[in-house]
Motif scaffolding. Structure first.
Motif, PDB file in Angstrom:
ATOM      1  N   MET A 110      77.206  13.156  13.683  1.00 44.02           N
ATOM      2  CA  MET A 110      77.772  13.853  14.840  1.00 44.02           C
ATOM      3  C   MET A 110      77.615  15.367  14.650  1.00 44.02           C
ATOM      4  O   MET A 110      77.125  16.074  15.533  1.00 44.02           O
ATOM      5  N   ILE A 111      78.011  15.850  13.476  1.00 44.99           N
ATOM      6  CA  ILE A 111      77.911  17.287  13.208  1.00 44.99           C
ATOM      7  C   ILE A 111      76.454  17.740  13.291  1.00 44.99           C
ATOM      8  O   ILE A 111      76.135  18.750  13.918  1.00 44.99           O
ATOM      9  N   GLY A 112      75.554  16.955  12.665  1.00 49.04           N
ATOM     10  CA  GLY A 112      74.137  17.305  12.681  1.00 49.04           C
ATOM     11  C   GLY A 112      73.600  17.399  14.096  1.00 49.04           C
ATOM     12  O   GLY A 112      72.830  18.317  14.420  1.00 49.04           O
ATOM     13  N   GLY A 113      73.992  16.483  14.956  1.00 46.55           N
ATOM     14  CA  GLY A 113      73.536  16.502  16.349  1.00 46.55           C
ATOM     15  C   GLY A 113      73.959  17.780  17.047  1.00 46.55           C
ATOM     16  O   GLY A 113      73.159  18.441  17.728  1.00 46.55           O
ATOM     17  N   PHE A 114      75.217  18.155  16.876  1.00 45.68           N
ATOM     18  CA  PHE A 114      75.707  19.365  17.543  1.00 45.68           C
ATOM     19  C   PHE A 114      75.076  20.626  16.944  1.00 45.68           C
ATOM     20  O   PHE A 114      74.788  21.571  17.662  1.00 45.68           O
ATOM     21  N   ILE A 115      74.839  20.612  15.622  1.00 49.42           N
ATOM     22  CA  ILE A 115      74.196  21.781  15.014  1.00 49.42           C
ATOM     23  C   ILE A 115      72.783  21.947  15.576  1.00 49.42           C
ATOM     24  O   ILE A 115      72.380  23.038  15.993  1.00 49.42           O
ATOM     25  N   LEU A 116      72.049  20.828  15.620  1.00 42.96           N
ATOM     26  CA  LEU A 116      70.674  20.913  16.121  1.00 42.96           C
ATOM     27  C   LEU A 116      70.663  21.376  17.579  1.00 42.96           C
ATOM     28  O   LEU A 116      69.888  22.266  17.949  1.00 42.96           O
ATOM     29  N   GLY A 117      71.531  20.783  18.394  1.00 44.57           N
ATOM     30  CA  GLY A 117      71.605  21.205  19.795  1.00 44.57           C
ATOM     31  C   GLY A 117      71.927  22.686  19.899  1.00 44.57           C
ATOM     32  O   GLY A 117      71.303  23.430  20.667  1.00 44.57           O
ATOM     33  N   GLY A 118      72.882  23.136  19.105  1.00 41.64           N
ATOM     34  CA  GLY A 118      73.294  24.533  19.126  1.00 41.64           C
ATOM     35  C   GLY A 118      72.173  25.465  18.717  1.00 41.64           C
ATOM     36  O   GLY A 118      71.873  26.450  19.408  1.00 41.64           O
ATOM     37  N   VAL A 119      71.523  25.120  17.595  1.00 49.10           N
ATOM     38  CA  VAL A 119      70.447  25.976  17.099  1.00 49.10           C
ATOM     39  C   VAL A 119      69.329  26.062  18.128  1.00 49.10           C
ATOM     40  O   VAL A 119      68.837  27.145  18.447  1.00 49.10           O
ATOM     41  N   GLU A 120      68.956  24.931  18.700  1.00 51.50           N
ATOM     42  CA  GLU A 120      67.857  24.934  19.673  1.00 51.50           C
ATOM     43  C   GLU A 120      68.168  25.819  20.869  1.00 51.50           C
ATOM     44  O   GLU A 120      67.355  26.626  21.295  1.00 51.50           O
ATOM     45  N   ILE A 121      69.361  25.640  21.416  1.00 51.02           N
ATOM     46  CA  ILE A 121      69.716  26.398  22.614  1.00 51.02           C
ATOM     47  C   ILE A 121      69.823  27.891  22.294  1.00 51.02           C
ATOM     48  O   ILE A 121      69.341  28.735  23.038  1.00 51.02           O
ATOM     49  N   LEU A 122      70.416  28.202  21.162  1.00 49.85           N
ATOM     50  CA  LEU A 122      70.591  29.614  20.829  1.00 49.85           C
ATOM     51  C   LEU A 122      69.255  30.297  20.545  1.00 49.85           C
ATOM     52  O   LEU A 122      69.039  31.442  20.938  1.00 49.85           O
ATOM     53  N   VAL A 123      68.363  29.581  19.857  1.00 46.18           N
ATOM     54  CA  VAL A 123      67.044  30.170  19.613  1.00 46.18           C
ATOM     55  C   VAL A 123      66.363  30.448  20.950  1.00 46.18           C
ATOM     56  O   VAL A 123      65.825  31.533  21.172  1.00 46.18           O
ATOM     57  N   ALA A 124      66.417  29.466  21.848  1.00 46.37           N
ATOM     58  CA  ALA A 124      65.760  29.632  23.140  1.00 46.37           C
ATOM     59  C   ALA A 124      66.434  30.733  23.966  1.00 46.37           C
ATOM     60  O   ALA A 124      65.820  31.336  24.839  1.00 46.37           O
ATOM     61  N   ALA A 125      67.705  30.990  23.667  1.00 46.01           N
ATOM     62  CA  ALA A 125      68.423  31.991  24.442  1.00 46.01           C
ATOM     63  C   ALA A 125      68.007  33.404  24.059  1.00 46.01           C
ATOM     64  O   ALA A 125      68.051  34.315  24.888  1.00 46.01           O
ATOM     65  N   PHE A 126      67.627  33.587  22.817  1.00 41.71           N
ATOM     66  CA  PHE A 126      67.328  34.947  22.360  1.00 41.71           C
ATOM     67  C   PHE A 126      65.856  35.188  22.068  1.00 41.71           C
ATOM     68  O   PHE A 126      65.432  36.312  21.910  1.00 41.71           O
ATOM     69  N   LEU A 127      65.074  34.132  21.951  1.00 43.43           N
ATOM     70  CA  LEU A 127      63.660  34.296  21.632  1.00 43.43           C
ATOM     71  C   LEU A 127      62.852  33.555  22.695  1.00 43.43           C
ATOM     72  O   LEU A 127      63.392  32.740  23.426  1.00 43.43           O
ATOM     73  N   PRO A 128      61.554  33.829  22.771  1.00 46.05           N
ATOM     74  CA  PRO A 128      60.733  33.064  23.719  1.00 46.05           C
ATOM     75  C   PRO A 128      60.869  31.569  23.424  1.00 46.05           C
ATOM     76  O   PRO A 128      60.923  31.169  22.256  1.00 46.05           O
ATOM     77  N   SER A 129      60.954  30.751  24.452  1.00 42.22           N
ATOM     78  CA  SER A 129      61.314  29.343  24.241  1.00 42.22           C
ATOM     79  C   SER A 129      60.236  28.578  23.477  1.00 42.22           C
ATOM     80  O   SER A 129      60.510  27.518  22.930  1.00 42.22           O
ATOM     81  N   THR A 130      59.013  29.112  23.406  1.00 43.84           N
ATOM     82  CA  THR A 130      57.999  28.416  22.604  1.00 43.84           C
ATOM     83  C   THR A 130      58.329  28.478  21.121  1.00 43.84           C
ATOM     84  O   THR A 130      57.827  27.680  20.341  1.00 43.84           O
TER      85      THR A 130
END
Lengths: 291, 239
Positions: free
Chosen positions: A241-261
């Protein structure tokens, strides 16, 4: 600030879907020390069952969800009985190759009936509220709430019920379990049923959130959820459960501040670094080898 | 010494692992209320015999329990029929608490209202377990794990208890404690089939014993008789 809140909400939505899928990987690994690489494709089957129930049977959300969960659970149990069980004494790599084969079968079987991407009808009337600058959709809330309910339910089953206790006992030493009067195969089937039904539920939620589905959709998401399970500590339910939320969080945050590619590149680099420092994952513990 | 009816009957039991024959056609009976022990060196076939009875490995020959043929009955059903095994090396689930380990053994029982009484019985016999109810099985000492393994076997309320080397790796004082508990359990009505390398301890509490040598029964007799038998003395009791 509102931007961060908005992204936080988005990561909860994505994270809960990853977490649900990751649970299936981790449960099966926990009892059979095997990675069910067909699990991502069972997630895809869940999305397609949702599509079928909604499009052809015109069913509303709840019956559609139940059909997808039960349907995927049945397929999961059948796969275990006929493809994995005969290989229980075989080297683990044989079981893993078989799982990959089952996954390819599921993809191509679906492809026969759905050669083009399909559009999933809207099952939940999508209302969007703007609260303090953050836009919240009813679909988002339902996905997050339902995932949390399913996870709490699973946690309860594993911690408090006899079946859950038996699952944990199997993960420790499955040779002793029959001596307790417990039918090993029944508990293994139950584990597959529960684990894959969560993947099926994730498929429904994903299909509602991103309503264009195709038979290959489970591959990438399956890999990501598998990595989420490893990051959390494979075999550990709360870890998944924790891993899922961490991965979701990291993905969204990276895409929020850097080019989504850059999203997957940066996200997975971070996760690999995490694994260097916590090789057994966040909640995983090294198991002493039995002699 | 035989009291009552034959509970467990073994005829021409043969157990092989590939080409290696571990048990070579042995026959014996266990009567209701007895403690019967199988003693012998490593590799004599003692554990294999137990594993055959509890349905963990395939065998040739006939095993009957209360007159019922046990062939092809899966291990979990055999527990429900009334045979509880304390496995070699104790087999405690280290990731479950003491209480959960005990609870798990009630899987095949329907009489839920009787459980509290049985937990209490286990905790009366082993007060140490009572203090450690919420502790994980893996954190117990070897002796406590053996107590838990015996307690777990009691929780399934079998007519018969099979024990595979309960003395293994335990200090002599703990071995004596476990063995005196086994005698109590037996007096309370559970028939016991005990596999041991510690022949001295086993024969002292046993009604009858069988000495296994490389898969065959070499000697048999009452516990007292075997303890006094010069051949047994020399080979298994340190001369």
């Amino acid at each position: 600030m509102t931007y961060i809140l908005q992204q936080g909400l988005n990561s909860l939505q994505l994270g809960s879907i990853y977490a649900l899928i990751a649970l299936g990987y981790t449960m099966v690994y926990g009892i059979l020390t095997m990675i069910n690489f067909a699990h991502g494709d069972l997630f895809m089957v869940g999305a397609f069952l949702c599509f079928l129930a909604a499009t052809f049977l015109h069913l509303p959300f709840v019956p559609t969800l139940l059909i997808a969960m039960i349907g995927v659970a049945l397929i999961g149990v059948v796969i275990e009985r006929f493809a994995y069980k005969p290989l229980r004494q075989a080297p683990r790599v044989s079981a893993i190759i078989t799982a990959l084969g089952v996954g390819i079968f599921l993809e191509n079987f679906t492809l026969v009936f759905a050669p083009y991407p399909q559009h999933v009808p809207t099952l939940i009337k999508n209302t969007t509220w703007v609260i303090g600058g953050v836009s919240v959709s009813s679909l988002q809330l339902i996905i997050i709430a339902l995932s949390l309910v399913l996870m709490v339910l699973l946690d309860f089953i594993v911690r408090k019920t006899m079946v859950g206790m038996a699952m944990r006992a199997i993960s420790w030493d499955k040779t002793i379990v029959p001596l307790m009067g417990i039918p090993l195969n029944l508990v293994i089937s139950a584990t597959f049923a529960i684990g894959t039904s969560l993947g099926g539920a994730a498929g429904v939620m994903y299909a509602l959130a991103f309503p264009v589905i195709d038979p290959y959709m489970g591959i990438m998401i399956g890999w990501k959820a598998f990595i989420a399970a490893v990051v959390g500590g494979i075999g550990n339910i709360r870890g998944a459960m924790i891993g899922g939320f961490i991965l979701g969080g990291v993905e969204i945050l990276v895409a929020a501040f850097l080019p989504s590619t850059y999203r997957d590149f940066v996200a997975f680099t971070l996760l690999l670094i995490l694994l260097i420092f916590r090789p057994y994952g966040i909640l995983g513990k090294p198991r002493p080898q039995k002699v | 010494m035989s009291q009552g009816n034959v509970l467990l009957s073994i005829r021409d039991l043969t157990i092989s692992y590939g080409n290696i024959m571990a048990v070579k056609g042995i026959s014996f009976d266990v009567y209701e209320g007895e403690i019967v022990t199988l003693i012998g060196a490593n590799g004599a076939g003692k554990s294999s015999t137990l594993r055959g009875v509890s349905g963990l490995i395939p065998y040739k020959g006939v095993i009957t329990f209360q007159g019922q043929d046990m062939k092809s009955i899966p291990a979990d059903k055999i527990v429900a029929m009334g045979i509880a095994q304390v496995p070699e090396g104790r087999g405690i689930f280290g990731n479950l608490t003491v209480l959960e380990n005990l609870k798990l053994a009630t899987w095949s029982r329907k009489d839920k209202h009787e459980f509290p009484k049985d937990y209490q019985r286990v905790f009366d016999i082993f007060p140490r377990l009572s203090e450690r109810q919420g502790q994980l099985g893996g954190t117990l000492s070897g002796g406590e794990q053996q107590m838990l393994a015996v307690g777990r076997a009691l929780m399934s309320r079998g007519k018969m208890m099979l024990l595979d080397e309960p003395s293994m790796g335990l200090a002599p004082v703990l071995v004596r404690e476990i063995f005196s508990v086994l005698r109590e359990i037996n007096q309370a009505g559970t028939t016991i089939l005990l596999v041991e390398q510690n022949a001295n301890m086993a024969l002292r509490i046993a009604s009858r014993g069988y000495v296994l040598e490389t898969g065959v029964i070499a000697h048999t007799g009452t516990g007292q008789k075997l303890l006094g038998d010069p051949r047994v003395k020399e080979a298994y009791l340190g001369g």
